[in-house]
Motif scaffolding. Structure first.
Motif, PDB file in Angstrom:
ATOM      1  N   ASP A 101       0.861  -1.178   0.000  1.00 13.97           N
ATOM      2  CA  ASP A 101       0.000   0.000   0.000  1.00 13.97           C
ATOM      3  C   ASP A 101       0.902   1.234   0.000  1.00 13.97           C
ATOM      4  O   ASP A 101       1.751   1.370   0.881  1.00 13.97           O
ATOM      5  CB  ASP A 101      -0.890  -0.013   1.249  1.00 13.97           C
ATOM      6  N   VAL A 102       0.758   2.096  -1.003  1.00 14.98           N
ATOM      7  CA  VAL A 102       1.594   3.291  -1.137  1.00 14.98           C
ATOM      8  C   VAL A 102       0.732   4.528  -0.962  1.00 14.98           C
ATOM      9  O   VAL A 102      -0.371   4.618  -1.497  1.00 14.98           O
ATOM     10  CB  VAL A 102       2.285   3.343  -2.520  1.00 14.98           C
ATOM     11  N   ARG A 103       1.258   5.485  -0.236  1.00 12.73           N
ATOM     12  CA  ARG A 103       0.594   6.772  -0.047  1.00 12.73           C
ATOM     13  C   ARG A 103       1.599   7.889  -0.259  1.00 12.73           C
ATOM     14  O   ARG A 103       2.794   7.719  -0.015  1.00 12.73           O
ATOM     15  CB  ARG A 103      -0.019   6.862   1.331  1.00 12.73           C
ATOM     16  N   ALA A 104       1.104   9.029  -0.716  1.00 11.42           N
ATOM     17  CA  ALA A 104       1.920  10.229  -0.919  1.00 11.42           C
ATOM     18  C   ALA A 104       0.962  11.418  -0.995  1.00 11.42           C
ATOM     19  O   ALA A 104      -0.261  11.239  -0.949  1.00 11.42           O
ATOM     20  CB  ALA A 104       2.745  10.116  -2.195  1.00 11.42           C
ATOM     21  N   GLU A 105       1.505  12.600  -1.109  1.00 19.59           N
ATOM     22  CA  GLU A 105       0.684  13.797  -1.288  1.00 19.59           C
ATOM     23  C   GLU A 105       1.201  14.582  -2.489  1.00 19.59           C
ATOM     24  O   GLU A 105       2.394  14.571  -2.784  1.00 19.59           O
ATOM     25  CB  GLU A 105       0.750  14.735  -0.071  1.00 19.59           C
ATOM     26  N   TYR A 106       0.268  15.253  -3.135  1.00 10.21           N
ATOM     27  CA  TYR A 106       0.599  16.178  -4.219  1.00 10.21           C
ATOM     28  C   TYR A 106      -0.253  17.414  -4.006  1.00 10.21           C
ATOM     29  O   TYR A 106      -1.461  17.315  -3.790  1.00 10.21           O
ATOM     30  CB  TYR A 106       0.305  15.548  -5.586  1.00 10.21           C
ATOM     31  N   ASP A 107       0.355  18.579  -4.068  1.00  9.96           N
ATOM     32  CA  ASP A 107      -0.364  19.827  -3.822  1.00  9.96           C
ATOM     33  C   ASP A 107      -0.419  20.651  -5.106  1.00  9.96           C
ATOM     34  O   ASP A 107       0.589  21.210  -5.542  1.00  9.96           O
ATOM     35  CB  ASP A 107       0.343  20.621  -2.720  1.00  9.96           C
ATOM     36  N   PRO A 108      -1.594  20.726  -5.764  1.00  9.07           N
ATOM     37  CA  PRO A 108      -1.701  21.460  -7.024  1.00  9.07           C
ATOM     38  C   PRO A 108      -1.464  22.966  -6.895  1.00  9.07           C
ATOM     39  O   PRO A 108      -1.258  23.648  -7.891  1.00  9.07           O
ATOM     40  CB  PRO A 108      -3.118  21.161  -7.512  1.00  9.07           C
ATOM     41  N   ARG A 109      -1.453  23.491  -5.666  1.00 10.11           N
ATOM     42  CA  ARG A 109      -1.146  24.915  -5.501  1.00 10.11           C
ATOM     43  C   ARG A 109       0.261  25.247  -5.987  1.00 10.11           C
ATOM     44  O   ARG A 109       0.572  26.390  -6.291  1.00 10.11           O
ATOM     45  CB  ARG A 109      -1.277  25.331  -4.033  1.00 10.11           C
ATOM     46  N   ALA A 110       1.117  24.241  -6.071  1.00  8.05           N
ATOM     47  CA  ALA A 110       2.498  24.459  -6.500  1.00  8.05           C
ATOM     48  C   ALA A 110       2.571  25.054  -7.903  1.00  8.05           C
ATOM     49  O   ALA A 110       3.547  25.702  -8.245  1.00  8.05           O
ATOM     50  CB  ALA A 110       3.273  23.150  -6.448  1.00  8.05           C
ATOM     51  N   PRO A 113       1.223  30.839  -9.579  1.00  2.97           N
ATOM     52  CA  PRO A 113       2.265  31.862  -9.414  1.00  2.97           C
ATOM     53  C   PRO A 113       2.356  32.298  -7.946  1.00  2.97           C
ATOM     54  O   PRO A 113       1.352  32.428  -7.257  1.00  2.97           O
ATOM     55  CB  PRO A 113       1.776  33.016 -10.287  1.00  2.97           C
ATOM     56  N   GLY A 114       3.573  32.471  -7.482  1.00  2.60           N
ATOM     57  CA  GLY A 114       3.790  32.953  -6.125  1.00  2.60           C
ATOM     58  C   GLY A 114       3.813  31.880  -5.062  1.00  2.60           C
ATOM     59  O   GLY A 114       4.100  32.160  -3.906  1.00  2.60           O
ATOM     60  N   GLU A 115       3.513  30.646  -5.404  1.00  3.32           N
ATOM     61  CA  GLU A 115       3.520  29.544  -4.419  1.00  3.32           C
ATOM     62  C   GLU A 115       4.888  28.866  -4.408  1.00  3.32           C
ATOM     63  O   GLU A 115       5.021  27.693  -4.709  1.00  3.32           O
ATOM     64  CB  GLU A 115       2.416  28.531  -4.732  1.00  3.32           C
ATOM     65  N   THR A 116       5.922  29.611  -4.056  1.00  2.00           N
ATOM     66  CA  THR A 116       7.282  29.080  -4.122  1.00  2.00           C
ATOM     67  C   THR A 116       7.583  28.081  -3.015  1.00  2.00           C
ATOM     68  O   THR A 116       8.520  27.301  -3.142  1.00  2.00           O
ATOM     69  CB  THR A 116       8.315  30.223  -4.063  1.00  2.00           C
ATOM     70  N   GLY A 117       6.823  28.075  -1.945  1.00  2.00           N
ATOM     71  CA  GLY A 117       7.099  27.159  -0.842  1.00  2.00           C
ATOM     72  C   GLY A 117       6.440  25.803  -0.984  1.00  2.00           C
ATOM     73  O   GLY A 117       6.636  24.927  -0.149  1.00  2.00           O
ATOM     74  N   VAL A 118       5.655  25.604  -2.032  1.00  2.00           N
ATOM     75  CA  VAL A 118       4.941  24.339  -2.225  1.00  2.00           C
ATOM     76  C   VAL A 118       5.688  23.523  -3.280  1.00  2.00           C
ATOM     77  O   VAL A 118       5.849  23.976  -4.407  1.00  2.00           O
ATOM     78  CB  VAL A 118       3.481  24.588  -2.670  1.00  2.00           C
ATOM     79  N   PRO A 119       6.161  22.318  -2.950  1.00  2.00           N
ATOM     80  CA  PRO A 119       6.877  21.496  -3.939  1.00  2.00           C
ATOM     81  C   PRO A 119       5.984  21.161  -5.130  1.00  2.00           C
ATOM     82  O   PRO A 119       4.790  20.900  -4.971  1.00  2.00           O
ATOM     83  CB  PRO A 119       7.239  20.224  -3.177  1.00  2.00           C
ATOM     84  N   VAL A 120       6.588  21.147  -6.323  1.00  2.00           N
ATOM     85  CA  VAL A 120       5.832  20.860  -7.544  1.00  2.00           C
ATOM     86  C   VAL A 120       5.752  19.361  -7.832  1.00  2.00           C
ATOM     87  O   VAL A 120       5.240  18.965  -8.855  1.00  2.00           O
ATOM     88  CB  VAL A 120       6.443  21.587  -8.771  1.00  2.00           C
TER      89      VAL A 120
END
Length: 185
Positions: A101-110, A113-120
């Protein structure tokens, strides 16, 4: 073969035969992806197989298949599972059932523009192995250590490498862009 243990016996024979075979060396990998007009659905072709990747409706998709970050989690799970099978066969560790079972997160806010602290990229990958085996805790710990040592996708995610990319203009008679000289137009 009706049980996983019988399969592992077959896997061990194949593994040993593969190691004895002459040649060896790098194995070329190739995937080709096209984007469908009107839908944006991505058709991933690998050898004679096709996988559909799509976006969720909230991102103009039709939810016809998993998105790329989800596929990455699936690829990691598939690879960890396969390496568990290979190493169990090699080390002769009996396994009656195996699930990962694999889990991870992805944040589309990355992508905003201006969302430099959110990994892409997807992050915080973690996996859990659900294993039924009569092997000792020591044997299972050794098996797990070997999987962690040699699993290609697990180690790729942990130690990324440089990836080169290029654009080749096709069709439309457009002039060749700077840096693309010598490529077919």
């Amino acid at each position: 073969m009706s049980t996983l243990r019988e399969y592992l016996s077959h896997k061990r024979a194949a593994l040993l035969a593969r190691r004895e075979a002459p040649g060896g060396g790098p194995v070329p990998l190739h995937a080709h992806v096209t984007a469908e007009g009107r839908s944006g659905v991505r058709r991933i072709r690998i050898r004679d197989f096709q996988i559909i990747s799509d976006s969720a409706p909230d991102f103009a998709g039709y939810d016809l298949g998993p998105g790329s970050p989800e596929l990455q989690a699936g690829v990691l799970g598939s690879c960890v599972t396969h390496i568990f099978l290979i190493k169990a066969a090699e080390l002769e560790v009996p396994v009656d059932s195996l699930e990962v079972d694999v889990r991870a997160e992805y944040d589309p806010r990355a992508q905003q523009p201006g969302e430099t602290g959110v990994p892409v990229y997807p992050q915080n990958f973690r996996y859990e192995v659900l294993l039924d085996s009569p092997a000792s805790d020591e044997e299972l710990a050794r098996l797990h250590a070997e999987v962690e040592r040699v699993c290609p996708i697990l180690n790729l995610i942990r130690s990324p490498q440089e990836i080169s990319g290029s654009i080749v203009r096709v069709g439309g008679g457009h002039p060749v862009a700077a840096g693309l000289e010598g490529r077919p137009s």
